[in-house]
Design a protein around this motif. Structure first.
Motif, short mmCIF file in Angstrom:
data_model
loop_
_atom_site.label_atom_id
_atom_site.label_comp_id
_atom_site.label_asym_id
_atom_site.label_seq_id
_atom_site.Cartn_x
_atom_site.Cartn_y
_atom_site.Cartn_z
N UNK A 335 -41.54 52.09 34.81
CA UNK A 335 -40.93 53.41 34.90
C UNK A 335 -39.44 53.37 34.55
N UNK A 336 -38.72 52.32 34.99
CA UNK A 336 -37.28 52.24 34.69
C UNK A 336 -37.04 52.11 33.20
N UNK A 337 -37.84 51.26 32.52
CA UNK A 337 -37.66 51.07 31.08
C UNK A 337 -37.99 52.34 30.32
N UNK A 338 -39.01 53.07 30.76
CA UNK A 338 -39.39 54.32 30.08
C UNK A 338 -38.23 55.31 30.08
N UNK A 339 -37.51 55.37 31.19
CA UNK A 339 -36.40 56.32 31.30
C UNK A 339 -35.18 55.93 30.49
N UNK A 340 -35.07 54.65 30.13
CA UNK A 340 -33.85 54.17 29.46
C UNK A 340 -34.10 53.65 28.05
N UNK A 341 -35.35 53.70 27.59
CA UNK A 341 -35.72 52.97 26.38
C UNK A 341 -34.92 53.38 25.15
N UNK A 342 -34.47 54.63 25.08
CA UNK A 342 -33.71 55.09 23.91
C UNK A 342 -32.19 55.02 24.11
N UNK A 343 -31.75 54.52 25.26
CA UNK A 343 -30.32 54.42 25.51
C UNK A 343 -29.71 53.26 24.72
N UNK A 344 -28.52 53.46 24.13
CA UNK A 344 -27.86 52.35 23.44
C UNK A 344 -27.60 51.19 24.40
N UNK A 345 -27.81 49.96 23.90
CA UNK A 345 -27.55 48.71 24.62
C UNK A 345 -28.57 48.42 25.72
N UNK A 346 -29.58 49.28 25.91
CA UNK A 346 -30.65 48.94 26.84
C UNK A 346 -31.75 48.22 26.07
N UNK A 355 -30.08 48.31 20.37
CA UNK A 355 -29.62 49.35 19.46
C UNK A 355 -30.73 49.87 18.55
N UNK A 356 -31.84 49.13 18.42
CA UNK A 356 -32.89 49.47 17.46
C UNK A 356 -33.47 50.86 17.66
N UNK A 357 -33.94 51.16 18.87
CA UNK A 357 -34.55 52.46 19.12
C UNK A 357 -33.52 53.58 19.14
N UNK A 358 -32.30 53.28 19.62
CA UNK A 358 -31.25 54.30 19.60
C UNK A 358 -30.90 54.69 18.17
N UNK A 359 -30.80 53.69 17.30
CA UNK A 359 -30.50 53.97 15.89
C UNK A 359 -31.68 54.69 15.24
N UNK A 360 -32.90 54.26 15.55
CA UNK A 360 -34.09 54.89 14.96
C UNK A 360 -34.17 56.36 15.35
N UNK A 361 -33.92 56.65 16.61
CA UNK A 361 -33.97 58.05 17.05
C UNK A 361 -32.87 58.87 16.36
N UNK A 362 -31.66 58.28 16.23
CA UNK A 362 -30.57 58.99 15.56
C UNK A 362 -30.92 59.28 14.10
N UNK A 363 -31.57 58.31 13.43
CA UNK A 363 -31.95 58.51 12.03
C UNK A 363 -32.98 59.63 11.89
N UNK A 364 -33.98 59.63 12.77
CA UNK A 364 -35.02 60.66 12.71
C UNK A 364 -34.42 62.04 13.03
N UNK A 365 -33.55 62.10 14.02
CA UNK A 365 -32.91 63.38 14.37
C UNK A 365 -32.05 63.88 13.22
N UNK A 366 -31.38 62.96 12.51
CA UNK A 366 -30.54 63.36 11.37
C UNK A 366 -31.38 63.96 10.25
N UNK A 367 -32.68 63.62 10.21
CA UNK A 367 -33.59 64.17 9.20
C UNK A 367 -34.22 65.48 9.65
N UNK A 368 -33.90 65.92 10.87
CA UNK A 368 -34.48 67.16 11.37
C UNK A 368 -35.79 66.96 12.11
N UNK A 369 -36.12 65.71 12.45
CA UNK A 369 -37.33 65.42 13.21
C UNK A 369 -36.99 64.96 14.61
N UNK A 370 -37.97 64.40 15.29
CA UNK A 370 -37.73 63.85 16.61
C UNK A 370 -38.59 62.60 16.82
N UNK A 371 -38.13 61.71 17.68
CA UNK A 371 -38.81 60.45 17.99
C UNK A 371 -38.99 60.37 19.50
N UNK A 372 -40.19 60.04 19.95
CA UNK A 372 -40.45 59.99 21.38
C UNK A 372 -41.46 58.90 21.71
#
Length: 390
Positions: A335-346, A355-372
């Protein structure tokens, strides 16, 4: 409609039954000497028993340490000398190509007579008679060990450079954030200390307490604005987009990891929506996101101490958006990891920088999509959407 697609396991069927070197089983005279001078193993295999050699040139002694006679006399020798980790997929690929009467290109490991491992490139074609019946399989084995070692060293070098670059970017980002937030955070600490002193003194001056709390709240808003402005600066610049076929991008991402040997032992299954429209995206950035999600799935499986596992990539439509889901059968997240998985440096990895998932989410959001993240009964499922190009 979903079309199942099994990821390539270093073996690629295709080509024409009429192509390639068509040599009879009886090889004589100058032709035999020419074949013995070839830089690879030329072989002719039985049409009924894949791996049963009818002819092998003398190069086999140099590459693998066995005489041509031993190769022909022992029907199981070829299969036995394939590296155990590669044997099943190679035999399956050869059997399928023989049944379908199509050519085959494979890369796999073989063991020499002395136990040394040699990487080979195996290319073979079916040879048909005038009635279209399969006569035999004609093939060529090339020693590609040096090339594979060079590729492995290059991947290791690139990986180290990417890791160092990631650490540098993370350090620079952290330093920028710390520098920009230092002043409002110090101000918040000062106003809070003043409010505490007033409260401990019985709050003799309520207007001072109110002022301290209001100023602290203002500094919190200032800190938030600093973060938003900094992120906007980091994401500044236009992303060059084009019409991208997500199915092709998914196949390419899996193929890259297969070629790197990264998903050995993990079966990659692909369920791709037929006629999926193109999306408006930057192809390299989308590929980076896909590779990151696939790598995370493999690392989750291996991190649980397993050598075998399953990954699946599924494409579909989600309203007016294209949707991709990457799922693994690893141990999942708490549960703790699920809540923080997209946070930078977690990160949940021993050597990750988070940084991988944080960067991935930022890239998808920049394209007008979403990552979850979704949580199936076992493992993890990461999904993202992208807008259609048409």
């Amino acid at each position: 409609m979903t079309v199942p697609y099994e990821a390539p396991a270093m073996c690629v069927p295709g080509g024409s039954a009429e192509s390639g070197l068509q040599v009879g089983v009886e090889v004589v005279g100058d032709y035999r000497r020419m074949l013995d001078m070839m830089p690879g193993i030329v072989y002719t295999a039985s049409p009924d028993e894949p791996g049963r050699m009818l002819y092998v040139n003398r190069r086999v002694e140099v590459m693998l340490g066995f005489s041509p006679e031993a190769w022909v006399e022992d029907p199981a020798l070829w299969a036995r000398q394939i590296h155990p980790e590669d044997r099943d997929r190679v035999l399956e690929a050869h059997e399928g190509a023989s049944k379908e009467r199509i050519s085959l290109a494979c890369e796999y490991r073989m063991l020499t007579r002395g136990g040394r491992t040699v990487w080979v490139q195996d290319q073979c074609v079916p040879v048909l008679d005038e009635q279209g019946r399969l006569k035999w399989i004609q093939g060529l084995l090339l020693d590609i060990t040096e090339r594979r070692h060079a590729e492995a060293e290059m991947r290791e070098w690139h990986g180290e450079m990417e890791r160092m670059l990631g650490l540098h970017v993370a350090a620079q980002t952290a330093a920028a954030i710390a520098h920009e937030l230092n002043q409002p955070l110090n101000a918040i600490a000062s106003y809070n200390a003043a409010a505490l002193r007033l409260l401990r003194a019985g709050n003799p001056r309520p207007e001072r307490l109110q002022h301290a709390l209001e100023q602290g709240a203002d500094q919190v808003q200032r800190a938030g604005k600093v973060m938003r402005d900094l992120l906007a600066l980091l994401h500044k610049g236009e992303t060059v987009t084009e019409g991208v076929y997500l199915n092709a991008a998914a196949r390419e991402a899996v193929s890259i990891l297969v070629a790197d040997g990264y998903i050995d032992g993990v079966r990659a299954e692909m369920h791709l929506m037929e006629d999926l429209p193109r999306v408006k995206a930057n192809r390299l950035q989308v590929q980076k996101v896909l590779i990151n999600l696939l790598r995370n799935g493999v690392e989750a499986i291996h991190g649980a101490g397993r050598t075998m596992g399953r990954l699946s990539v599924r494409t579909s439509m989600d309203d007016s958006m294209a949707r991709v889901c990457v799922e693994d059968d690893g141990p999942g997240l708490d549960a703790e990891a699920v809540g923080k998985i997209f946070e930078p440096f977690f990160t949940t990895k021993a050597e990750g920088i988070g940084m991988g998932l944080a960067i991935s989410r930022a890239l998808i959001h920049a394209h007008g999509g979403r990552l979850w993240l979704e949580q199936p009964e076992q493992g993890c499922r990461f999904c993202f959407t992208l807008p259609l190009a048409e």
